[in-house]
Motif scaffolding. Structure first.
Motif, PDB file in Angstrom:
ATOM      1  N   ARG A 390      26.752 -31.251   7.662  1.00  0.00           N
ATOM      2  CA  ARG A 390      26.747 -32.184   8.679  1.00  0.00           C
ATOM      3  C   ARG A 390      28.220 -32.329   9.190  1.00  0.00           C
ATOM      4  O   ARG A 390      28.054 -32.568   9.880  1.00  0.00           O
ATOM      5  CB  ARG A 390      25.417 -33.341   8.587  1.00  0.00           C
ATOM      6  N   LEU A 391      28.498 -32.855   8.476  1.00  0.00           N
ATOM      7  CA  LEU A 391      29.862 -33.672   8.052  1.00  0.00           C
ATOM      8  C   LEU A 391      30.982 -32.875   8.380  1.00  0.00           C
ATOM      9  O   LEU A 391      31.852 -32.892   9.696  1.00  0.00           O
ATOM     10  CB  LEU A 391      30.348 -34.620   7.252  1.00  0.00           C
ATOM     11  N   ALA A 392      31.180 -31.365   8.225  1.00  0.00           N
ATOM     12  CA  ALA A 392      31.631 -30.770   8.517  1.00  0.00           C
ATOM     13  C   ALA A 392      31.335 -30.049  10.019  1.00  0.00           C
ATOM     14  O   ALA A 392      32.930 -29.238  10.248  1.00  0.00           O
ATOM     15  CB  ALA A 392      31.893 -29.629   7.509  1.00  0.00           C
ATOM     16  N   HIS A 393      30.467 -30.305  10.883  1.00  0.00           N
ATOM     17  CA  HIS A 393      30.110 -29.738  11.741  1.00  0.00           C
ATOM     18  C   HIS A 393      29.550 -30.908  13.121  1.00  0.00           C
ATOM     19  O   HIS A 393      28.425 -31.292  13.450  1.00  0.00           O
ATOM     20  CB  HIS A 393      28.465 -29.402  11.930  1.00  0.00           C
ATOM     21  N   THR A 394      30.565 -31.732  12.985  1.00  0.00           N
ATOM     22  CA  THR A 394      30.463 -32.668  14.007  1.00  0.00           C
ATOM     23  C   THR A 394      30.420 -32.117  15.741  1.00  0.00           C
ATOM     24  O   THR A 394      30.890 -30.842  16.101  1.00  0.00           O
ATOM     25  CB  THR A 394      31.984 -33.154  13.911  1.00  0.00           C
ATOM     26  N   VAL A 414      35.246 -36.970   9.770  1.00  0.00           N
ATOM     27  CA  VAL A 414      36.221 -37.050   8.704  1.00  0.00           C
ATOM     28  C   VAL A 414      37.038 -36.594   8.083  1.00  0.00           C
ATOM     29  O   VAL A 414      36.496 -34.879   9.123  1.00  0.00           O
ATOM     30  CB  VAL A 414      35.138 -37.776   7.645  1.00  0.00           C
ATOM     31  N   PHE A 415      37.194 -35.466   7.738  1.00  0.00           N
ATOM     32  CA  PHE A 415      38.707 -34.733   7.110  1.00  0.00           C
ATOM     33  C   PHE A 415      37.331 -33.470   6.975  1.00  0.00           C
ATOM     34  O   PHE A 415      38.190 -32.184   7.216  1.00  0.00           O
ATOM     35  CB  PHE A 415      39.132 -34.166   5.849  1.00  0.00           C
ATOM     36  N   VAL A 416      36.596 -33.073   6.545  1.00  0.00           N
ATOM     37  CA  VAL A 416      35.382 -32.447   6.250  1.00  0.00           C
ATOM     38  C   VAL A 416      35.416 -31.482   7.400  1.00  0.00           C
ATOM     39  O   VAL A 416      34.579 -30.435   8.077  1.00  0.00           O
ATOM     40  CB  VAL A 416      33.997 -32.493   6.100  1.00  0.00           C
ATOM     41  N   GLY A 417      35.844 -32.911   9.034  1.00  0.00           N
ATOM     42  CA  GLY A 417      34.846 -31.769  10.211  1.00  0.00           C
ATOM     43  C   GLY A 417      36.396 -31.415  11.220  1.00  0.00           C
ATOM     44  O   GLY A 417      36.139 -31.126  12.157  1.00  0.00           O
ATOM     45  N   VAL A 418      37.629 -31.305  10.496  1.00  0.00           N
ATOM     46  CA  VAL A 418      38.291 -32.333  11.427  1.00  0.00           C
ATOM     47  C   VAL A 418      39.260 -30.270  11.779  1.00  0.00           C
ATOM     48  O   VAL A 418      39.816 -29.671  12.739  1.00  0.00           O
ATOM     49  CB  VAL A 418      39.652 -31.692  10.162  1.00  0.00           C
ATOM     50  N   GLY A 419      38.617 -29.439  11.460  1.00  0.00           N
ATOM     51  CA  GLY A 419      38.523 -27.560  11.301  1.00  0.00           C
ATOM     52  C   GLY A 419      37.987 -27.235  12.532  1.00  0.00           C
ATOM     53  O   GLY A 419      38.463 -26.649  13.672  1.00  0.00           O
ATOM     54  N   GLU A 424      38.506 -25.924  18.680  1.00  0.00           N
ATOM     55  CA  GLU A 424      37.853 -26.492  19.687  1.00  0.00           C
ATOM     56  C   GLU A 424      39.050 -26.802  20.985  1.00  0.00           C
ATOM     57  O   GLU A 424      39.060 -26.256  22.159  1.00  0.00           O
ATOM     58  CB  GLU A 424      36.778 -26.875  19.630  1.00  0.00           C
ATOM     59  N   LEU A 425      39.747 -27.487  20.143  1.00  0.00           N
ATOM     60  CA  LEU A 425      41.072 -27.944  21.377  1.00  0.00           C
ATOM     61  C   LEU A 425      41.870 -26.733  21.369  1.00  0.00           C
ATOM     62  O   LEU A 425      42.386 -26.838  22.752  1.00  0.00           O
ATOM     63  CB  LEU A 425      41.675 -29.323  20.475  1.00  0.00           C
ATOM     64  N   PHE A 448      42.275 -38.973  12.891  1.00  0.00           N
ATOM     65  CA  PHE A 448      43.051 -39.574  13.866  1.00  0.00           C
ATOM     66  C   PHE A 448      44.339 -38.876  13.651  1.00  0.00           C
ATOM     67  O   PHE A 448      44.724 -38.153  14.794  1.00  0.00           O
ATOM     68  CB  PHE A 448      43.188 -41.040  12.862  1.00  0.00           C
ATOM     69  N   GLU A 449      44.630 -37.965  12.501  1.00  0.00           N
ATOM     70  CA  GLU A 449      46.245 -37.729  13.276  1.00  0.00           C
ATOM     71  C   GLU A 449      45.424 -36.084  13.151  1.00  0.00           C
ATOM     72  O   GLU A 449      47.131 -35.881  14.357  1.00  0.00           O
ATOM     73  CB  GLU A 449      46.621 -36.973  11.393  1.00  0.00           C
ATOM     74  N   ALA A 450      44.921 -35.493  13.024  1.00  0.00           N
ATOM     75  CA  ALA A 450      45.168 -34.021  13.619  1.00  0.00           C
ATOM     76  C   ALA A 450      44.702 -33.969  15.158  1.00  0.00           C
ATOM     77  O   ALA A 450      45.206 -33.437  16.565  1.00  0.00           O
ATOM     78  CB  ALA A 450      43.015 -33.599  13.181  1.00  0.00           C
ATOM     79  N   ILE A 451      43.704 -35.647  16.021  1.00  0.00           N
ATOM     80  CA  ILE A 451      43.676 -35.102  17.445  1.00  0.00           C
ATOM     81  C   ILE A 451      45.344 -35.922  18.188  1.00  0.00           C
ATOM     82  O   ILE A 451      45.632 -34.815  18.977  1.00  0.00           O
ATOM     83  CB  ILE A 451      42.184 -36.524  17.521  1.00  0.00           C
ATOM     84  N   ASP A 452      45.626 -36.533  17.352  1.00  0.00           N
ATOM     85  CA  ASP A 452      46.879 -37.039  18.008  1.00  0.00           C
ATOM     86  C   ASP A 452      48.127 -36.210  17.608  1.00  0.00           C
ATOM     87  O   ASP A 452      48.811 -36.216  18.329  1.00  0.00           O
ATOM     88  CB  ASP A 452      47.372 -38.407  16.432  1.00  0.00           C
ATOM     89  N   GLY A 453      48.215 -35.362  16.462  1.00  0.00           N
ATOM     90  CA  GLY A 453      49.205 -34.394  16.242  1.00  0.00           C
ATOM     91  C   GLY A 453      48.541 -33.631  17.327  1.00  0.00           C
ATOM     92  O   GLY A 453      49.722 -33.028  18.400  1.00  0.00           O
TER      93      GLY A 453
END
Length: 709
Positions: A390-394, A414-419, A424-425, A448-453
């Motif tokens: 569930r965390l990985a599927h934000t 969280v990190f598990v949902g970053v991928g 999608e972005l 945060f780093e994934a979005i900001d990057g």
């Protein structure tokens, strides 16, 4: 009422009822476990006296439990009965340590799907094993062996007859009106024993030593490796603890007395197991069947549980020969019904709605095929994997608008949902305008780093990114002040939130914008729940009558959601006296619909501080001839209760008490209350403190909710 009179009037009768139900259950559990029958009675006595004296739940009754049958049977096969008693002593010491270190409440972190799966697996195991006893044979300790051997079992017809009579009596007795004060197991065993005596059937019956104390087996040190012994001790301690704590929490929901101290309950349960094992008794846990009977029988203090243990001890010492008339098939029939009830089909619907059927199914199959500890471990593992999934599927939704792209992100990042988020972005074409809406309650550094990057890279390629968020997790992280705690959704004025979030000074249309915001941000979240309610119809838990004041938010202060609250709001939270006022029958119609059609169990009348209606009533400021003046006549009796006061808040509390009296002028309310299926509650909401109080109907005193627990 003094403590002595409370014990005599309420606890003494309740203790006899619980004593009567404990005898057959304790014998049946001992027989199903493969332990000496006296061991079940010892555990019942110790559970009543020791846990009743030391435990943290005043009305919980402890003793041998059906949920421990599988474990105890396995330990007896592996180590023998005397060694199992020693393991019980050691498990009790572990429970005491758990209680002293105050980790008792952590046991409640176990997923409900795992708990229900464990109980269902135990229930299936009990039913399959006891079917052999009903057929006149003996059960094997392994459920798979019992299943394989069951078709070849040749029935002893006398035992089968007694078993069927017992099961039918257990099932049908509660359906007889006013049969609740006589426990079904007692009736079933009595009827079955009477039939066996009259017909002189040649079947196995309970066997106790001529002197019951001679049947006690002192504990002996188990043989085998330290790991196997340690695992056995931990298993008994953990399972007994979880079952006791869950039972204590369930019992708390059945009464309005003091709430359970879970850590103290663990100490009491541990002390009882140490004593029970030392005396050659079965493991002790809190038992929901006996506990619910205790509450239903009217117990008020822990004296009931203690006395029930005393009655069992006296019965065993002086009337043990009566027990030897009971057929073993009758005890097996009782356990079959109890085991079947552990497989609670009603939980399946809730588990399916929450997507936890897989956890439940794995736990059930694991307990049946591999054993209790292994099954619970598998269930916990599946629950953990499911949580990580569930965390990985934000929640990430990308939509193309007329002149920009909309990206809605919800949940905890969280990190598990970053991928998934980054994938999608990256679908969005370069050079455009992107509105990134973050409706999140937490963001870790990796997210945060994934979005900001991504934002930096997208804007460097000629695009523009606008980040909108309610809880400012991303903004605070960019400013070097990341949040350390999860937040709750914004509660406040829509226009204030809008100006803070979007920094838009120009006027906006709050009604339309609020509806659009709901469709954009929340409708997809509540749609499954509302669709289910649309199919099933509403089953609210309460009729909530409160003031129309815009500062009072019924669903918020009652923590209720869709389908849980049937609400009536009017100026002053008034209930016109039945048939006295015909100018507005909407309140009476709502009351009758809620009680007669929706069958609500509770009606709440909730007043509040700084009430404009009460100010108008007290100051007589409503203009003559107006609808407001006419409506406030329904509160004239409230004003008369506090004649001469100038305290608006006191009048508001007295008004709540008066409206409860007005409710009772409705025949449908009186009838439901007399039948015990409706409860009336007066509440008061203090706007300044944001605190809910109960209203004492006698003196209008405000009672804090925590003093009720």
């Amino acid at each position: 009422m003094s403590r002595v009179s409370t014990v005599l009037k309420h606890d003494l009768p309740a203790s006899f009822v619980v004593f009567l139900i404990s005898i057959p259950l304790s014998l049946g559990i001992a027989a199903a476990s493969g332990a000496p029958l006296i061991a079940g009675l010892v555990a019942a006595v110790v559970g009543g006296v020791v846990v009743g004296s030391l435990g943290g739940s005043a009305l919980q009754v402890s003793g041998p439990a059906a949920g421990m049958i599988v474990i105890v049977a396995g330990l007896i096969d592996q180590f023998g009965w005397a060694a199992t008693a020693a393991i019980t002593v050691a498990a009790g010491v572990v429970q005491i340590l758990l209680g002293i270190t105050k980790v008792g409440r952590l046991a409640l972190s176990l997923s409900p799907a795992v708990v229900h799966g464990m109980l269902s697996g135990i229930g299936v195991t009990i039913v399959v094993g006891q079917l052999h006893v009903v057929l006149g044979g003996t059960a094997d300790g392994n459920i798979l062996t019992n299943l394989v051997q069951l078709p070849a079992r040749v029935p002893v017809w006398g035992a089968l007859l007694i078993g069927v009579i017992t099961i039918l009596t257990m099932v049908l007795w509660p359906k007889i009106p006013r049969s609740g004060m006589v426990p079904a197991p007692l009736v079933a065993v009595t009827v079955a024993t009477g039939v066996a005596i009259v017909t002189q059937l040649d079947i196995a019956t309970v066997h106790l030593p001529d002197n019951p104390l001679d049947g006690l087996a002192l504990p002996q040190m188990p043989g085998g490796g330290a790991f196997a012994i340690g695992l056995a001790v931990v298993t008994v301690a953990l399972v007994a603890s979880v079952e006791s704590l869950l039972s204590a929490v369930a019992v708390d929901k059945m009464h309005n007395g003091p709430r359970a101290d879970l850590d103290r309950e663990l100490v009491g349960q541990g002390a009882a197991n140490a004593v029970s094992g030392a005396l050659g008794g079965l493991p002790v846990t809190g038992v929901i069947v006996r506990s619910s009977t205790n509450v239903a029988a009217g117990a008020r203090t822990r004296a009931s549980a203690i006395l029930h243990g005393v009655w069992i001890a006296l019965f065993v010492l002086f009337l043990a020969q009566v027990l030897q008339l009971i057929p073993m098939a009758a005890l097996a029939g009782v356990l079959i019904v109890i085991g079947a009830r552990l497989v609670h089909a009603g939980h399946l619907k809730d588990l399916r709605l929450h997507g936890e059927l897989a956890v439940y199914a794995v736990t059930v199959l694991g307990v049946i095929v591999l054993g209790l500890l292994e099954g619970v471990a598998l269930g916990v593992a599946v629950a953990v994997v499911r949580a990580l999934y569930r965390l990985a599927h934000t929640s990430v939704r990308v939509r193309e608008g007329e002149d920009h792209w909309c990206v809605d992100v919800g949940g905890s990042l969280v990190f598990v949902g970053v991928g998934k988020l980054v994938r999608e972005l990256r679908r969005i074409p370069d050079g455009g305008k992107v509105v990134l809406q973050l409706d999140i309650d937490f963001i870790d550094h990796a997210a945060f780093e994934a979005i900001d990057g991504w934002r930096g890279g997208y804007e460097s390629r000629g695009g523009h990114v606008e980040v909108l968020e309610k809880n400012t997790w991303y903004g605070r992280a960019r400013d070097g002040k990341p949040g350390l705690r999860k937040t709750i959704p914004w509660v406040g004025r829509w226009t204030d939130w809008e100006r803070r979030t979007f920094r838009m000074p120009e006027p906006r249309e709050p009604v339309l914008d609020g509806a659009l915001e709901f469709e954009r941000m929340a409708s997809h979240l509540v749609r499954p729940c509302l669709a289910e309610l649309a199919r099933q119809g509403q089953r609210p838990e309460q009729l909530f009558i409160t003031c129309a004041d815009s500062r009072v938010l019924p669903n918020l202060i009652m923590s209720s959601g869709p389908g849980e609250q049937f609400c009536v709001r009017n100026v002053g939270n008034l209930v016109p006296v039945h048939l006295e006022s015909e100018e507005d029958s909407s309140v009476g119609a709502a009351i009758e619909f809620a009680v007669d059609v929706l069958n609500v169990p509770t009606i709440v009348v909730c007043g509040h501080s700084h009430c404009g209606a009460m100010k108008a009533l007290l100051g007589n400021t409503a203009e003559p001839g107006t609808r407001l003046r006419s409506w406030l006549r329904n509160a004239a009796s409230s004003l008369a209760r506090v004649d001469g006061t100038d305290d608006v808040d006191l009048l508001a509390a007295a008004n709540v008490a008066q409206q409860l009296d007005n409710l009772r002028t409705y025949p449908t309310v009186r009838k439901a209350e007399d039948q015990g299926r409706l409860r009336l509650v007066g509440m008061y909401f203090d706007l300044t403190e944001a605190r809910v109080y109960l209203v004492d109907p006698d003196d209008y005193r405000l009672v804090q909710l925590e003093s009720q627990h």
